[in-house]
Design a protein around this motif. Sequence first.
Motif, PDB file in Angstrom:
ATOM      1  N   PHE A 161       0.841  -1.192   0.000  1.00 24.94           N
ATOM      2  CA  PHE A 161       0.000   0.000   0.000  1.00 24.94           C
ATOM      3  C   PHE A 161       0.880   1.248   0.000  1.00 24.94           C
ATOM      4  O   PHE A 161       2.055   1.203   0.391  1.00 24.94           O
ATOM      5  N   THR A 162       0.276   2.366  -0.428  1.00 25.38           N
ATOM      6  CA  THR A 162       0.923   3.675  -0.414  1.00 25.38           C
ATOM      7  C   THR A 162      -0.111   4.709  -0.010  1.00 25.38           C
ATOM      8  O   THR A 162      -1.189   4.778  -0.603  1.00 25.38           O
ATOM      9  N   ILE A 163       0.212   5.520   0.993  1.00 26.15           N
ATOM     10  CA  ILE A 163      -0.671   6.575   1.472  1.00 26.15           C
ATOM     11  C   ILE A 163       0.003   7.914   1.220  1.00 26.15           C
ATOM     12  O   ILE A 163       1.140   8.135   1.641  1.00 26.15           O
ATOM     13  N   PHE A 164      -0.694   8.813   0.539  1.00 26.00           N
ATOM     14  CA  PHE A 164      -0.197  10.165   0.328  1.00 26.00           C
ATOM     15  C   PHE A 164      -0.786  11.077   1.394  1.00 26.00           C
ATOM     16  O   PHE A 164      -2.001  11.084   1.625  1.00 26.00           O
ATOM     17  N   LEU A 165       0.083  11.874   2.044  1.00 26.01           N
ATOM     18  CA  LEU A 165      -0.359  12.753   3.124  1.00 26.01           C
ATOM     19  C   LEU A 165       0.620  13.905   3.292  1.00 26.01           C
ATOM     20  O   LEU A 165       1.739  13.863   2.798  1.00 26.01           O
ATOM     21  N   PRO A 166       0.207  14.973   3.975  1.00 27.47           N
ATOM     22  CA  PRO A 166       1.122  16.095   4.200  1.00 27.47           C
ATOM     23  C   PRO A 166       2.277  15.689   5.102  1.00 27.47           C
ATOM     24  O   PRO A 166       2.118  14.896   6.031  1.00 27.47           O
ATOM     25  N   GLY A 167       3.449  16.272   4.825  1.00 22.09           N
ATOM     26  CA  GLY A 167       4.624  15.972   5.627  1.00 22.09           C
ATOM     27  C   GLY A 167       4.702  16.840   6.864  1.00 22.09           C
ATOM     28  O   GLY A 167       3.750  17.503   7.270  1.00 22.09           O
ATOM     29  N   ASN A 168       5.887  16.810   7.491  1.00 17.29           N
ATOM     30  CA  ASN A 168       6.174  17.607   8.684  1.00 17.29           C
ATOM     31  C   ASN A 168       5.188  17.308   9.810  1.00 17.29           C
ATOM     32  O   ASN A 168       4.642  18.219  10.439  1.00 17.29           O
ATOM     33  N   ASN A 169       4.955  16.024  10.046  1.00 18.63           N
ATOM     34  CA  ASN A 169       4.043  15.643  11.110  1.00 18.63           C
ATOM     35  C   ASN A 169       4.349  14.213  11.531  1.00 18.63           C
ATOM     36  O   ASN A 169       5.085  13.489  10.854  1.00 18.63           O
ATOM     37  N   THR A 170       3.796  13.833  12.661  1.00 15.95           N
ATOM     38  CA  THR A 170       3.931  12.472  13.178  1.00 15.95           C
ATOM     39  C   THR A 170       2.603  11.747  13.012  1.00 15.95           C
ATOM     40  O   THR A 170       1.554  12.276  13.390  1.00 15.95           O
ATOM     41  N   TYR A 171       2.661  10.552  12.448  1.00 12.06           N
ATOM     42  CA  TYR A 171       1.448   9.799  12.154  1.00 12.06           C
ATOM     43  C   TYR A 171       1.507   8.432  12.828  1.00 12.06           C
ATOM     44  O   TYR A 171       2.578   7.907  13.160  1.00 12.06           O
ATOM     45  N   ASN A 177      -8.242  -5.641  11.641  1.00  9.95           N
ATOM     46  CA  ASN A 177      -8.071  -7.091  11.545  1.00  9.95           C
ATOM     47  C   ASN A 177      -9.237  -7.670  10.755  1.00  9.95           C
ATOM     48  O   ASN A 177     -10.276  -8.047  11.308  1.00  9.95           O
ATOM     49  N   VAL A 178      -9.050  -7.719   9.449  1.00  3.82           N
ATOM     50  CA  VAL A 178     -10.108  -8.217   8.563  1.00  3.82           C
ATOM     51  C   VAL A 178     -10.064  -9.739   8.436  1.00  3.82           C
ATOM     52  O   VAL A 178     -10.941 -10.323   7.792  1.00  3.82           O
ATOM     53  N   PHE A 179      -9.058 -10.378   9.041  1.00  2.00           N
ATOM     54  CA  PHE A 179      -8.910 -11.821   8.881  1.00  2.00           C
ATOM     55  C   PHE A 179      -9.696 -12.607   9.925  1.00  2.00           C
ATOM     56  O   PHE A 179      -9.818 -13.811   9.817  1.00  2.00           O
ATOM     57  N   GLY A 180     -10.183 -11.933  10.957  1.00  4.38           N
ATOM     58  CA  GLY A 180     -10.991 -12.622  11.949  1.00  4.38           C
ATOM     59  C   GLY A 180     -10.205 -12.980  13.199  1.00  4.38           C
ATOM     60  O   GLY A 180      -9.004 -12.704  13.325  1.00  4.38           O
ATOM     61  N   PRO A 181     -10.878 -13.615  14.164  1.00  5.08           N
ATOM     62  CA  PRO A 181     -10.232 -13.927  15.446  1.00  5.08           C
ATOM     63  C   PRO A 181      -9.136 -14.971  15.354  1.00  5.08           C
ATOM     64  O   PRO A 181      -8.374 -15.154  16.306  1.00  5.08           O
ATOM     65  N   GLY A 182      -9.034 -15.654  14.241  1.00  6.90           N
ATOM     66  CA  GLY A 182      -7.980 -16.651  14.094  1.00  6.90           C
ATOM     67  C   GLY A 182      -6.631 -16.064  13.746  1.00  6.90           C
ATOM     68  O   GLY A 182      -5.656 -16.809  13.596  1.00  6.90           O
ATOM     69  N   PHE A 183      -6.542 -14.729  13.625  1.00  4.34           N
ATOM     70  CA  PHE A 183      -5.286 -14.079  13.275  1.00  4.34           C
ATOM     71  C   PHE A 183      -5.010 -12.947  14.261  1.00  4.34           C
ATOM     72  O   PHE A 183      -5.935 -12.330  14.797  1.00  4.34           O
ATOM     73  N   LYS A 184      -3.742 -12.658  14.465  1.00  2.00           N
ATOM     74  CA  LYS A 184      -3.331 -11.617  15.410  1.00  2.00           C
ATOM     75  C   LYS A 184      -2.328 -10.688  14.751  1.00  2.00           C
ATOM     76  O   LYS A 184      -1.346 -11.141  14.150  1.00  2.00           O
ATOM     77  N   ILE A 185      -2.587  -9.352  14.847  1.00  2.00           N
ATOM     78  CA  ILE A 185      -1.646  -8.342  14.353  1.00  2.00           C
ATOM     79  C   ILE A 185      -0.615  -8.101  15.448  1.00  2.00           C
ATOM     80  O   ILE A 185      -0.947  -7.661  16.549  1.00  2.00           O
ATOM     81  N   LEU A 186       0.646  -8.393  15.163  1.00  2.00           N
ATOM     82  CA  LEU A 186       1.674  -8.310  16.194  1.00  2.00           C
ATOM     83  C   LEU A 186       1.891  -6.872  16.659  1.00  2.00           C
ATOM     84  O   LEU A 186       2.113  -6.627  17.848  1.00  2.00           O
ATOM     85  N   GLN A 187       1.845  -5.903  15.753  1.00  2.00           N
ATOM     86  CA  GLN A 187       1.998  -4.494  16.123  1.00  2.00           C
ATOM     87  C   GLN A 187       1.094  -3.650  15.242  1.00  2.00           C
ATOM     88  O   GLN A 187       1.176  -3.722  14.013  1.00  2.00           O
ATOM     89  N   ASN A 188       0.244  -2.847  15.864  1.00  2.00           N
ATOM     90  CA  ASN A 188      -0.654  -1.947  15.146  1.00  2.00           C
ATOM     91  C   ASN A 188      -0.383  -0.522  15.616  1.00  2.00           C
ATOM     92  O   ASN A 188       0.359  -0.302  16.567  1.00  2.00           O
ATOM     93  N   ASP A 189      -0.997   0.460  14.949  1.00  2.00           N
ATOM     94  CA  ASP A 189      -0.764   1.873  15.264  1.00  2.00           C
ATOM     95  C   ASP A 189       0.728   2.173  15.276  1.00  2.00           C
ATOM     96  O   ASP A 189       1.280   2.701  16.245  1.00  2.00           O
ATOM     97  N   ILE A 190       1.371   1.839  14.174  1.00  4.79           N
ATOM     98  CA  ILE A 190       2.823   2.009  14.051  1.00  4.79           C
ATOM     99  C   ILE A 190       3.134   3.490  13.882  1.00  4.79           C
ATOM    100  O   ILE A 190       2.552   4.182  13.049  1.00  4.79           O
ATOM    101  N   ASN A 191       4.089   3.991  14.669  1.00  2.04           N
ATOM    102  CA  ASN A 191       4.448   5.403  14.685  1.00  2.04           C
ATOM    103  C   ASN A 191       5.500   5.697  13.622  1.00  2.04           C
ATOM    104  O   ASN A 191       6.467   4.947  13.460  1.00  2.04           O
ATOM    105  N   ILE A 192       5.291   6.827  12.909  1.00  2.00           N
ATOM    106  CA  ILE A 192       6.270   7.274  11.923  1.00  2.00           C
ATOM    107  C   ILE A 192       6.228   8.786  11.844  1.00  2.00           C
ATOM    108  O   ILE A 192       5.150   9.393  11.888  1.00  2.00           O
ATOM    109  N   SER A 193       7.410   9.424  11.763  1.00  2.00           N
ATOM    110  CA  SER A 193       7.530  10.875  11.655  1.00  2.00           C
ATOM    111  C   SER A 193       7.959  11.232  10.246  1.00  2.00           C
ATOM    112  O   SER A 193       8.865  10.611   9.679  1.00  2.00           O
ATOM    113  N   LEU A 194       7.312  12.250   9.681  1.00  2.00           N
ATOM    114  CA  LEU A 194       7.631  12.691   8.322  1.00  2.00           C
ATOM    115  C   LEU A 194       8.149  14.127   8.353  1.00  2.00           C
ATOM    116  O   LEU A 194       7.644  14.946   9.117  1.00  2.00           O
ATOM    117  N   PRO A 195       9.115  14.486   7.488  1.00  2.00           N
ATOM    118  CA  PRO A 195       9.782  13.550   6.568  1.00  2.00           C
ATOM    119  C   PRO A 195      10.750  12.638   7.304  1.00  2.00           C
ATOM    120  O   PRO A 195      11.400  13.058   8.256  1.00  2.00           O
TER     121      PRO A 195
END
Length: 241
Positions: A161-171, A177-195
């Motif tokens: 995937f690719t998301i276009f968004l304004p820079g100079n911010n922290t996202y 979890n669209v796969f259902g209860p049989g799957f687990k996302i190890l890390q969500n809400d991943i932090n990233i600072s731009l640029p």
Amino acid sequence: WQKDTRRLKVLLFKDDNGNGVKDDLEQGVPFVKTRLRLTNSDNPNVSTQFPVDIILLSNKAGAVNYNQLPKGFYELTITPLGDVREYFFVDRSAEKLELTKNATYYIPFQKATKISGKIVVQRQKFIKAGEETLDLTNIKITAYNRQGNSYSSFTLSDGSFTIFLPGNNTYYVRMGNVFGPGFKILQNDINISLPDSSNKEIVFNVNEIGRQVKFKETTPKPVQPDSLKQEALKIKILHGK
């Protein structure tokens, strides 16, 4: 009365170099709704008898022309109506300006930066028939910040995937979890600072939870009394000593 009115030209442009100034090669932003509303005027008759509240669209050059405006203070609201193709108006939802003479007001649209990533699914060793492949297409990925702004995109068939968004911010980047209860996302809400100089790629690691193997309990069949009788053995007698 016309001698006491003013002209206002609003020019919306793609600020490619981010300097906030309209340069010669920078193009305008078409089809943007602009609403100009008079908030305060020196002439009391204008605000009561002739209220000013005008909505216009920018042309192909990104320009909007307002004519015969009374002098005073105005509020200019910007609303893009279509896809601005990787450009965002991020300064304020409404511009405040004072009109005392004919003027041109420039509004820069900031060029977007992008966040790239993918979804990686780790499956279990034993998979049920018919569930060998997972559909990774059109999974919504959202990047949001603490100012309440959010920008979304959808995954391709390979989970990228690719998301276009304004820079100079922290996202914070999130996936559902669209796969259902049989799957687990190890890390969500991943932090990233731009640029981000490291060009960090967001990776969502999804693990399939091991299924519990259920053993079916069985009970021995009751032994019938007749089956306890030993059958007679057949012996063949051979000639010899």
